[in-house]
Write a protein that holds these residues in place. Structure first.
Motif, PDB file in Angstrom:
ATOM      1  N   LEU A  98       0.823  -1.234  -0.185  1.00  0.00           N
ATOM      2  CA  LEU A  98       0.082   0.014   0.056  1.00  0.00           C
ATOM      3  C   LEU A  98       1.094   1.288  -0.029  1.00  0.00           C
ATOM      4  O   LEU A  98       1.912   1.443   0.757  1.00  0.00           O
ATOM      5  CB  LEU A  98      -0.837   0.094   1.111  1.00  0.00           C
ATOM      6  CG  LEU A  98      -1.646   1.163   1.618  1.00  0.00           C
ATOM      7  CD1 LEU A  98      -2.686   1.470   0.402  1.00  0.00           C
ATOM      8  CD2 LEU A  98      -2.381   1.120   2.521  1.00  0.00           C
ATOM      9  N   ILE A  99       0.567   2.144  -1.120  1.00  0.00           N
ATOM     10  CA  ILE A  99       1.119   3.548  -0.908  1.00  0.00           C
ATOM     11  C   ILE A  99       0.249   4.423  -0.524  1.00  0.00           C
ATOM     12  O   ILE A  99      -0.889   4.498  -1.276  1.00  0.00           O
ATOM     13  CB  ILE A  99       1.865   3.649  -2.254  1.00  0.00           C
ATOM     14  CG1 ILE A  99       3.153   2.808  -2.508  1.00  0.00           C
ATOM     15  CG2 ILE A  99       2.472   5.167  -2.258  1.00  0.00           C
ATOM     16  CD1 ILE A  99       3.547   2.766  -4.025  1.00  0.00           C
ATOM     17  N   VAL A 100       0.407   5.320   0.223  1.00  0.00           N
ATOM     18  CA  VAL A 100      -0.285   6.615   0.716  1.00  0.00           C
ATOM     19  C   VAL A 100      -0.074   7.768   0.045  1.00  0.00           C
ATOM     20  O   VAL A 100       1.254   8.167   0.279  1.00  0.00           O
ATOM     21  CB  VAL A 100      -0.657   6.389   2.132  1.00  0.00           C
ATOM     22  CG1 VAL A 100      -1.524   7.636   2.508  1.00  0.00           C
ATOM     23  CG2 VAL A 100      -1.472   5.135   2.468  1.00  0.00           C
ATOM     24  N   ILE A 127       0.059  -0.752   8.808  1.00  0.00           N
ATOM     25  CA  ILE A 127       1.269  -0.225   8.847  1.00  0.00           C
ATOM     26  C   ILE A 127       2.314  -1.562   8.139  1.00  0.00           C
ATOM     27  O   ILE A 127       3.110  -1.336   7.330  1.00  0.00           O
ATOM     28  CB  ILE A 127       1.948  -0.100  10.380  1.00  0.00           C
ATOM     29  CG1 ILE A 127       1.337   1.138  11.041  1.00  0.00           C
ATOM     30  CG2 ILE A 127       3.480   0.031  10.399  1.00  0.00           C
ATOM     31  CD1 ILE A 127       1.537   1.119  12.552  1.00  0.00           C
ATOM     32  N   GLN A 128       1.894  -2.876   8.592  1.00  0.00           N
ATOM     33  CA  GLN A 128       2.413  -4.031   7.789  1.00  0.00           C
ATOM     34  C   GLN A 128       2.503  -4.061   6.288  1.00  0.00           C
ATOM     35  O   GLN A 128       3.322  -4.144   5.491  1.00  0.00           O
ATOM     36  CB  GLN A 128       1.811  -5.158   8.505  1.00  0.00           C
ATOM     37  CG  GLN A 128       2.402  -6.419   7.816  1.00  0.00           C
ATOM     38  CD  GLN A 128       1.801  -7.786   8.230  1.00  0.00           C
ATOM     39  OE1 GLN A 128       0.976  -7.647   9.096  1.00  0.00           O
ATOM     40  NE2 GLN A 128       1.928  -8.778   7.719  1.00  0.00           N
ATOM     41  N   HIS A 129       1.312  -3.294   5.990  1.00  0.00           N
ATOM     42  CA  HIS A 129       0.960  -3.186   4.234  1.00  0.00           C
ATOM     43  C   HIS A 129       1.734  -2.032   3.591  1.00  0.00           C
ATOM     44  O   HIS A 129       1.909  -1.940   2.481  1.00  0.00           O
ATOM     45  CB  HIS A 129      -0.289  -3.415   4.044  1.00  0.00           C
ATOM     46  CG  HIS A 129      -0.852  -4.845   3.982  1.00  0.00           C
ATOM     47  ND1 HIS A 129      -1.206  -5.376   5.359  1.00  0.00           N
ATOM     48  CD2 HIS A 129      -1.009  -5.697   2.995  1.00  0.00           C
ATOM     49  CE1 HIS A 129      -1.960  -6.543   5.087  1.00  0.00           C
ATOM     50  NE2 HIS A 129      -1.663  -6.869   3.752  1.00  0.00           N
ATOM     51  N   LEU A 130       1.912  -1.026   4.619  1.00  0.00           N
ATOM     52  CA  LEU A 130       2.611   0.347   3.968  1.00  0.00           C
ATOM     53  C   LEU A 130       3.928   0.269   3.376  1.00  0.00           C
ATOM     54  O   LEU A 130       4.795  -0.514   3.996  1.00  0.00           O
ATOM     55  CB  LEU A 130       2.480   1.266   4.945  1.00  0.00           C
ATOM     56  CG  LEU A 130       1.138   2.150   4.830  1.00  0.00           C
ATOM     57  CD1 LEU A 130       1.177   3.235   6.256  1.00  0.00           C
ATOM     58  CD2 LEU A 130       1.140   3.027   3.763  1.00  0.00           C
ATOM     59  N   VAL A 131       4.098   0.797   2.371  1.00  0.00           N
ATOM     60  CA  VAL A 131       5.522   0.794   1.704  1.00  0.00           C
ATOM     61  C   VAL A 131       6.017   2.155   2.001  1.00  0.00           C
ATOM     62  O   VAL A 131       7.106   2.342   2.267  1.00  0.00           O
ATOM     63  CB  VAL A 131       5.380   0.578   0.018  1.00  0.00           C
ATOM     64  CG1 VAL A 131       6.621   0.853  -0.629  1.00  0.00           C
ATOM     65  CG2 VAL A 131       4.862  -0.956  -0.183  1.00  0.00           C
ATOM     66  N   LYS A 132       5.066   3.146   1.810  1.00  0.00           N
ATOM     67  CA  LYS A 132       5.586   4.672   2.037  1.00  0.00           C
ATOM     68  C   LYS A 132       4.479   5.484   2.195  1.00  0.00           C
ATOM     69  O   LYS A 132       3.389   5.163   1.431  1.00  0.00           O
ATOM     70  CB  LYS A 132       6.702   4.905   0.981  1.00  0.00           C
ATOM     71  CG  LYS A 132       5.989   4.893  -0.497  1.00  0.00           C
ATOM     72  CD  LYS A 132       6.967   5.130  -1.526  1.00  0.00           C
ATOM     73  CE  LYS A 132       6.580   4.884  -2.724  1.00  0.00           C
ATOM     74  NZ  LYS A 132       7.802   4.715  -3.997  1.00  0.00           N
ATOM     75  N   VAL A 133       4.565   6.510   2.668  1.00  0.00           N
ATOM     76  CA  VAL A 133       3.651   7.742   2.509  1.00  0.00           C
ATOM     77  C   VAL A 133       4.355   9.011   1.774  1.00  0.00           C
ATOM     78  O   VAL A 133       5.409   9.304   2.321  1.00  0.00           O
ATOM     79  CB  VAL A 133       3.328   8.120   4.138  1.00  0.00           C
ATOM     80  CG1 VAL A 133       2.179   9.308   4.016  1.00  0.00           C
ATOM     81  CG2 VAL A 133       2.636   7.063   4.817  1.00  0.00           C
ATOM     82  N   ASP A 134       3.643   9.380   0.670  1.00  0.00           N
ATOM     83  CA  ASP A 134       4.308  10.404  -0.065  1.00  0.00           C
ATOM     84  C   ASP A 134       3.273  11.589   0.514  1.00  0.00           C
ATOM     85  O   ASP A 134       2.155  11.956   0.210  1.00  0.00           O
ATOM     86  CB  ASP A 134       3.885  10.393  -1.464  1.00  0.00           C
ATOM     87  CG  ASP A 134       5.076   9.280  -1.660  1.00  0.00           C
ATOM     88  OD1 ASP A 134       6.313   8.929  -1.414  1.00  0.00           O
ATOM     89  OD2 ASP A 134       5.080   8.677  -3.036  1.00  0.00           O
ATOM     90  N   ALA A 135       3.898  12.460   1.178  1.00  0.00           N
ATOM     91  CA  ALA A 135       3.185  13.538   1.920  1.00  0.00           C
ATOM     92  C   ALA A 135       3.362  15.020   1.223  1.00  0.00           C
ATOM     93  O   ALA A 135       4.572  15.457   1.146  1.00  0.00           O
ATOM     94  CB  ALA A 135       3.783  13.973   3.553  1.00  0.00           C
ATOM     95  N   ILE A 136       2.328  15.449   0.250  1.00  0.00           N
ATOM     96  CA  ILE A 136       2.480  16.535  -0.341  1.00  0.00           C
ATOM     97  C   ILE A 136       1.976  17.766   0.663  1.00  0.00           C
ATOM     98  O   ILE A 136       1.012  17.928   1.244  1.00  0.00           O
ATOM     99  CB  ILE A 136       1.550  16.514  -1.463  1.00  0.00           C
ATOM    100  CG1 ILE A 136       1.688  15.313  -2.163  1.00  0.00           C
ATOM    101  CG2 ILE A 136       1.734  18.046  -2.285  1.00  0.00           C
ATOM    102  CD1 ILE A 136       0.836  15.067  -3.419  1.00  0.00           C
ATOM    103  N   ALA A 137       2.983  18.786   0.777  1.00  0.00           N
ATOM    104  CA  ALA A 137       2.650  19.976   1.583  1.00  0.00           C
ATOM    105  C   ALA A 137       2.168  19.602   2.960  1.00  0.00           C
ATOM    106  O   ALA A 137       1.129  20.107   3.269  1.00  0.00           O
ATOM    107  CB  ALA A 137       1.703  20.940   0.840  1.00  0.00           C
ATOM    108  N   PRO A 138       2.831  18.624   3.834  1.00  0.00           N
ATOM    109  CA  PRO A 138       2.410  18.374   5.074  1.00  0.00           C
ATOM    110  C   PRO A 138       2.551  19.501   6.028  1.00  0.00           C
ATOM    111  O   PRO A 138       3.384  20.049   6.040  1.00  0.00           O
ATOM    112  CB  PRO A 138       3.041  17.014   5.277  1.00  0.00           C
ATOM    113  CG  PRO A 138       4.620  17.481   4.655  1.00  0.00           C
ATOM    114  CD  PRO A 138       4.062  18.039   3.345  1.00  0.00           C
ATOM    115  N   SER A 139       1.571  19.589   6.725  1.00  0.00           N
ATOM    116  CA  SER A 139       1.559  20.655   8.191  1.00  0.00           C
ATOM    117  C   SER A 139       2.200  20.220   9.314  1.00  0.00           C
ATOM    118  O   SER A 139       1.689  20.070  10.252  1.00  0.00           O
ATOM    119  CB  SER A 139       0.190  21.264   8.122  1.00  0.00           C
ATOM    120  OG  SER A 139      -0.759  20.189   8.704  1.00  0.00           O
TER     121      SER A 139
END
Length: 289
Positions: A98-100, A127-139
């Motif tokens: 999973l990519i978020v 969390i186990q399935h997550l590969v990465k989180v691409d956070a655009i303009a995170p606060s």
């Protein structure tokens, strides 16, 4: 000859098994502040969503999340809603990976899930399935504009279209409040343990609003003008809502807008959730990789 046939058969079986067990990847788009019921059209819009979808082998493996992110990040209507939708997505699409992709305050809600795996029984599986989180303009370190909205000054009327009014999510994104959360409840910022998966920041560095330049019109000219005004109350490096120091406060910097966008264009806070200057293709190509 018999040995050659046997070898070829084994190779064929190996290829077949490899194909049969190819990892299934899905992508979830997680919106920012707001109570969304149609984030596809109202938050991201089709150009962004479909552009990101191009990075998937199976185009059905994309989820556009709709949750009430006017709440505190830990609220069941925020993180609980997100956890429920991600869990169903993983199960229903039989995902291995999973990519978020998040925008703005969506990064804070995801960091809550990543930082507090014992809070909710659904979090560890996500969390186990997550590969990465691409956070655009995170606060990740908040924004002074949230402080201004909560104080009820002129920004409240000027920023209603961007933040909403005095709701819990805006209150949460006050600079001092986020400093406390980062020190006590969230991972990934300086001096804190790392997040369990890569949290990669995409940062907007400026706002262009001149009527004579086409850059100002992507995502809506009025939004560019509004963000140009709010930028006057922020540091020189900002997207009109998030200062660069906040956008890079958690995780690691993936890229600043001008480093990868077409023509080296900047991405204001509204443009970074739109198909502006090739952003959707950058994200799609990263999924393929």
């Amino acid at each position: 000859m018999q040995r050659i046939k046997r070898t070829l058969l084994l190779l064929s079986l190996a290829v077949a098994c490899s194909t049969a067990h190819a990892a299934v990847t899905g992508v979830a788009l997680v919106h920012g502040t707001g109570n969304q019921t149609d984030a596809y059209n109202d938050y991201w819009q089709a150009g962004m969503v479909e552009g990101v979808r191009n990075g998937l082998t199976d185009r059905n493996n994309l989820l556009v999340v709709n949750c009430d992110f006017t709440r505190y990040m830990w609220d069941d209507r925020a993180a609980g809603c997100l956890a429920g939708q991600l869990t169903s997505f993983i199960q229903n699409r039989h995902l291995d990976r999973l990519i978020v992709i998040t925008h703005s305050n969506g990064g804070n809600v995801m960091r809550w899930i990543l930082s507090n795996p014992t809070w909710d029984a659904r979090y560890p599986n996500i969390i186990q399935h997550l590969v990465k989180v691409d956070a655009i303009a995170p606060s990740s370190a908040g924004t002074p504009l949230a402080d201004a909205v909560i104080a009820g000054n002129v920004f409240e009327s000027a920023l209603g279209w961007l933040l909403g009014y005095q709701n819990d999510a805006v209150r949460q994104q006050q600079v001092g409040w986020m400093a406390t959360y980062n020190q006590q409840y969230l991972l990934g910022t300086a001096g804190r343990p790392a997040l369990p998966v890569p949290f990669r920041d995409v940062v907007g560095t400026d706002v262009v609003s001149g009527f004579w330049t086409s850059q100002a019109y992507c995502g809506g000219y009025s939004s560019s003008v509004g963000l140009e005004i709010t930028q006057n109350w922020l540091s020189s490096c900002s997207d009109g809502f998030i200062e660069c120091s906040s956008g890079t406060a958690a995780g690691t910097l993936w890229f600043k807008d001008t480093q990868r966008t077409s023509g080296g264009s900047v991405l204001n806070h509204n443009q970074s959730r739109r198909a502006c200057f090739g952003l959707e293709s950058i994200l799609a190509n990263d999924i393929k990789g």
